[in-house]
Design an enzyme around this catalytic site. Structure first.
Site, PDB file in Angstrom:
ATOM      1  N   CYS A  34     -13.575  -2.836 -10.938  1.00 41.47           N
ATOM      2  CA  CYS A  34     -13.402  -1.574 -10.225  1.00 41.47           C
ATOM      3  C   CYS A  34     -13.654  -0.399 -11.160  1.00 41.47           C
ATOM      4  O   CYS A  34     -13.969  -0.565 -12.333  1.00 41.47           O
ATOM      5  CB  CYS A  34     -11.978  -1.487  -9.686  1.00 41.47           C
TER       6      CYS A  34
ATOM      7  N   ASP B 206     -23.988 -37.815  -9.367  1.00 43.74           N
ATOM      8  CA  ASP B 206     -23.785 -38.290 -10.730  1.00 43.74           C
ATOM      9  C   ASP B 206     -22.277 -38.439 -10.924  1.00 43.74           C
ATOM     10  O   ASP B 206     -21.497 -37.822 -10.193  1.00 43.74           O
ATOM     11  CB  ASP B 206     -24.375 -37.247 -11.695  1.00 43.74           C
TER      12      ASP B 206
ATOM     13  N   CYS C 273     -11.593  -0.393 -14.360  1.00 44.82           N
ATOM     14  CA  CYS C 273     -12.114  -1.275 -15.418  1.00 44.82           C
ATOM     15  C   CYS C 273     -13.230  -0.569 -16.177  1.00 44.82           C
ATOM     16  O   CYS C 273     -13.288  -0.606 -17.404  1.00 44.82           O
ATOM     17  CB  CYS C 273     -12.695  -2.555 -14.835  1.00 44.82           C
TER      18      CYS C 273
ATOM     19  N   ASP D 264     -29.694 -36.764 -15.706  1.00 40.86           N
ATOM     20  CA  ASP D 264     -29.935 -36.462 -14.293  1.00 40.86           C
ATOM     21  C   ASP D 264     -31.130 -35.539 -14.116  1.00 40.86           C
ATOM     22  O   ASP D 264     -31.597 -35.345 -12.997  1.00 40.86           O
ATOM     23  CB  ASP D 264     -28.722 -35.738 -13.684  1.00 40.86           C
TER      24      ASP D 264
ATOM     25  N   ASP E 107     -25.382 -33.162 -13.579  1.00 41.79           N
ATOM     26  CA  ASP E 107     -25.194 -32.124 -14.595  1.00 41.79           C
ATOM     27  C   ASP E 107     -25.806 -32.456 -15.946  1.00 41.79           C
ATOM     28  O   ASP E 107     -25.890 -31.593 -16.798  1.00 41.79           O
ATOM     29  CB  ASP E 107     -23.705 -31.860 -14.794  1.00 41.79           C
TER      30      ASP E 107
END
Lengths: 710, 46
Positions: free
Chosen positions: A33, A433, A36, A610, A606
């Site tokens: 916001c 996986d 911040c 894979d 991941d």
């Protein structure tokens, strides 16, 4: 990671005098916001050595102009309560989105030109005639023609590039309609004719550029977030030198270099172990969940994570020779196959484009045979081309996919590829996986039937070893007091032994203790107790499996790990199809088999093992924790750990495709009304403008429905 | 219809002004951080 300028860090006061000339980019995910923004900017500008700091809320990043190292900035942000991650400038490449700005500029130009021409057109439609009408048409021409030549270039370029390879896409009829509308209107204007379609040409360009820009913006948001994930990883290694160590880029490593790998860090390059022993986590490479022990001269691959003390590794392969690069080559071949996928929009264009061109030609020929002069017949034929709503058809798919992709983005998914939604909607089988995707590479123990004394012994033995499994056991037995042992002794790669009073006790690998099976075993005297342990499921995996089943998807587990564990997991999740000990090539082959059976497999994985399957599967999803290469190969990345929302990816993409088809239906319905009118020669520029705006708006509103929660 | 002699140049120059303003906003990076700019107007000036 540190910018190599120790002098600056030592004397920050001197920095302010010198002109700072390096920009740091730091990711601050928690900035939300206005408060911040001002807190961060105020705090950072007061740090000595910072020239300026500016928060970009859209990207959730801070750009800092300073000579201080990034780590100092992260420290400063942590001080006021913001978690910050330095981004690797090289991985981010260029930050400015040049293509987006270019499209926005063309869109703005087309919009303003359209408004002005529309004003003039309204005067003509309300009855201006004679010299006034000709003047208005002439002014419209002077605005419209240069503006169209500038603004519609993206369509012209696209159309030309597909025509060169003798194919058709939506940009071909669009470009033709724009060019012919301008050409015909210019001719009519010079001849003092009644109808000019300059406003239609411009509004067509404007509406379609809006679609193009929105599409680009969602895609570039996904791309920059994906790049940011890559930039979070340090692409550096600690090179051992005579003076100690030095941080260098991974590209600068040479064969024979010795690199230092701190505990918890990834091995930066393939090499051989120099340190007498070490333990690494290979789960991202092979899918094995158990830590692997190594002794001196064992081969290590880049990407393994060091679990124990610091390691020294002698680099044996760099660049093109690494295992990672070999996988990358396989991925490239697999991706080429996927790029041949024909999208829904292209399939529609392949029917629509020839149909509308033939229709216009037939209209022209028909009117000439009927006895009309060529100029009027041509006018009517071009009006047919303009009025067939290439606008609504051009927006039908991009509008829906933009809405769907931004909704998925809000749910925590990055969709990287334009055709991903269509491919995901066709998926019938999901291949999962195991390690890293369904389970975390950590351990949980089932110790319910152990006596308290035995647990104390187990804890004492576990404490004597630095092996990750022992440490996990120690953590698990947190509340258990540990027994006093005499002379606990660690046998590297096997386990720990010692004496409890006079009884010999040991904790270690089952085969070392003669218990036969694989796994962990506690031996007290002559009694052997197997210590059942399993990897904990990632949060949300159970919900994900239920959700995927509810979406009528078949599920399979494809793991590189051993059979016992894979079967155990499959049983826990209620799945009956699984395959264990699968190599990267094996995974790829299995996915190809499924594709041959028309199962349209979606791979979720991941690790490096894979990656090839991710690239070759019909569609693919990777968790944000995945290896860099796996994330690059996947269509969709799960940014937060929101596995339970994955079923929504399938649900939303199916809805998106359904809505795209509906949009084509709407566009066709408009054509069914407007085209006969145009063919009969009753079309006016006003009718064209109405048909175009109404159909485009209907299509856009319909597309927005994908963004609503049900 | 003599009034057109004034009205047309005026409408064209207004359109031109619009385009110029749009190009200026684009060149001065005003579309780079839309949500940040929306939040910044709420922040108090220092």
């Amino acid at each position: 990671m540190m910018a190599a300028c120790p002098a600056c860090a030592a004397a920050p006061a001197a920095v302010e005098l010198a002109q700072a000339n390096s920009t740091l980019q730091i990711s601050v995910p928690s900035v939300r916001c206005a408060a911040c923004i001002s807190a961060i900017e105020r705090h950072l500008t007061h740090v000595q050595g910072v020239v300026s700091a500016r928060v970009n809320l859209t990207q959730k990043r801070v750009h800092i102009l300073t000579d201080l190292p990034a780590s100092a900035m992260v420290e400063a942000l942590k001080h006021i309560g913001y978690d910050a991650y330095p981004l690797d400038a090289r991985a981010l490449a260029q930050n400015v989105d040049l293509e987006g700005r270019d499209l926005l500029m063309r869109m703005g130009v087309a919009g303003f030109a359209m408004m002005n021409v529309m004003l003039l057109s309204v005067a003509v439609w309300s009855g201006a005639s004679g010299a006034t009408r000709d003047l208005f048409h002439l002014i419209s021409a002077m605005i419209a023609i240069p503006m169209v030549l500038y603004a519609a270039q993206p369509f012209f370029k696209n159309a030309w590039s597909v025509l060169k390879v003798r194919r058709l896409n939506m940009d071909v009829p669009i470009s033709l309609a724009i060019i012919l509308a301008c050409g015909m209107s210019l001719f009519e204007t010079l001849m003092g004719g009644e109808h000019a379609y300059f406003d239609a040409a411009l509004s067509l360009t404007f509406f379609l550029l809006i679609g193009r820009y929105l599409e680009h913006r969602t895609r570039s948001a996904a791309h920059s977030a994906a790049k940011e994930l890559a930039a979070l990883e340090a692409h550096t290694a600690e090179l051992k030198t005579e003076a100690g160590s030095e941080t260098v880029s991974i590209d600068a490593l040479k064969v024979g270099d010795i690199v230092l790998v701190a505990s918890g860090m990834r091995v930066p390059a393939d090499g051989f172990l120099v340190t007498p022993e070490g333990v690494t986590d290979r789960s991202l490479l092979t899918g094995e969940s158990e830590p692997v022990s190594h002794t001196v001269n064992d081969q290590l691959h880049s990407g393994e994570i060091n679990l124990a003390g610091p390691l020294e590794v002698r680099v044996s392969a760099v660049g093109q020779d690494t295992r990672l690069h070999q996988i990358a080559r396989l991925v490239e071949t697999a991706e080429n196959a996927r790029n041949r996928y024909t999208s829904l929009a292209d399939r529609a264009a392949q029917i629509y484009a020839p149909a509308v061109h033939l229709l216009a030609l037939a209209t022209f020929v028909g009117w000439v045979i009927w006895g009309l002069d060529v100029r009027h017949a041509l006018n009517i034929a071009i009006a047919v081309l303009i009025i067939t709503c290439p606008c609504a058809l051009g927006l039908a798919v991009p509008a829906v996919s933009t809405a769907a992709i931004s909704r998925l983005y809000r749910l925590g998914f990055l969709v990287k590829s334009g055709t991903a939604l269509e491919r995901l909607s066709e998926v019938k089988t999901v291949v999962l996986d195991k390690t890293g995707t369904l389970t975390s590479p950590d351990f949980s123990f089932d110790l319910s039937d152990f006596a308290s004394r035995d647990l104390s012994i187990a804890k004492a033995l576990a404490q004597a070893s630095a092996h990750p499994l022992s440490q996990a056991l120690d953590r698990h037995l947190e509340s258990q007091p540990s027994a006093t042992l005499n002379g606990p002794r660690e046998v590297k790669g096997c386990g720990v032994s010692g004496f409890y009073g006079q009884i010999p006790v040991a904790l270690g690998k089952a085969d070392w203790l003669g218990a036969g099976d694989t796994g962990l075993c506690l031996k007290i005297g002559d009694h052997r107790h197997a210590l059942p342990f399993q990897e904990p499921l990632r949060t949300g995996v159970l919900e994900m499996v239920d959700g995927l089943k509810a979406n009528a998807l078949q599920l399979e587990i494809l793991s590189g790990d051993n059979e016992a564990k894979t079967r155990n997991l499959a049983r826990n999740l209620g799945l009956n199809k699984f395959q264990s000990k699968t190599s990267p090539e094996g995974k790829n082959a299995h996915v190809a088999d499924l594709a041959d059976q028309a199962q349209f497999p979606c791979m979720i994985g991941d690790g490096l093992n894979d990656t090839v399957a991710l690239a070759s599967a019909h569609a693919s999803i990777a968790p944000g924790t995945a290896l860099d290469a796996a994330r690059n190969a996947a269509d969709v990345i799960v940014i937060d750990d929101t596995m339970e929302k994955i079923p929504q990816v399938f649900a939303i993409s199916r809805k998106a495709v359904a809505l795209s088809r509906q949009n084509f239906g709407i566009a066709i319905a408009y054509n069914a009304v407007a085209v006969p009118i145009a063919i009969l020669g009753y079309a006016t520029p006003l009718a064209a403008a109405l048909a175009m705006s109404l159909s485009s708006i209907t299509v856009l509103v319909n597309a927005a429905r994908v963004g609503f929660e049900k | 219809m003599n009034v057109l002699v004034f009205l047309i140049p005026i409408s064209l120059s207004l359109g031109g002004l619009g385009i110029w303003a749009f190009v200026w906003t684009l060149k001065s990076h005003q579309y780079d951080d839309p949500s940040g700019d929306a939040a910044r107007i709420l922040a108090e000036e220092e």
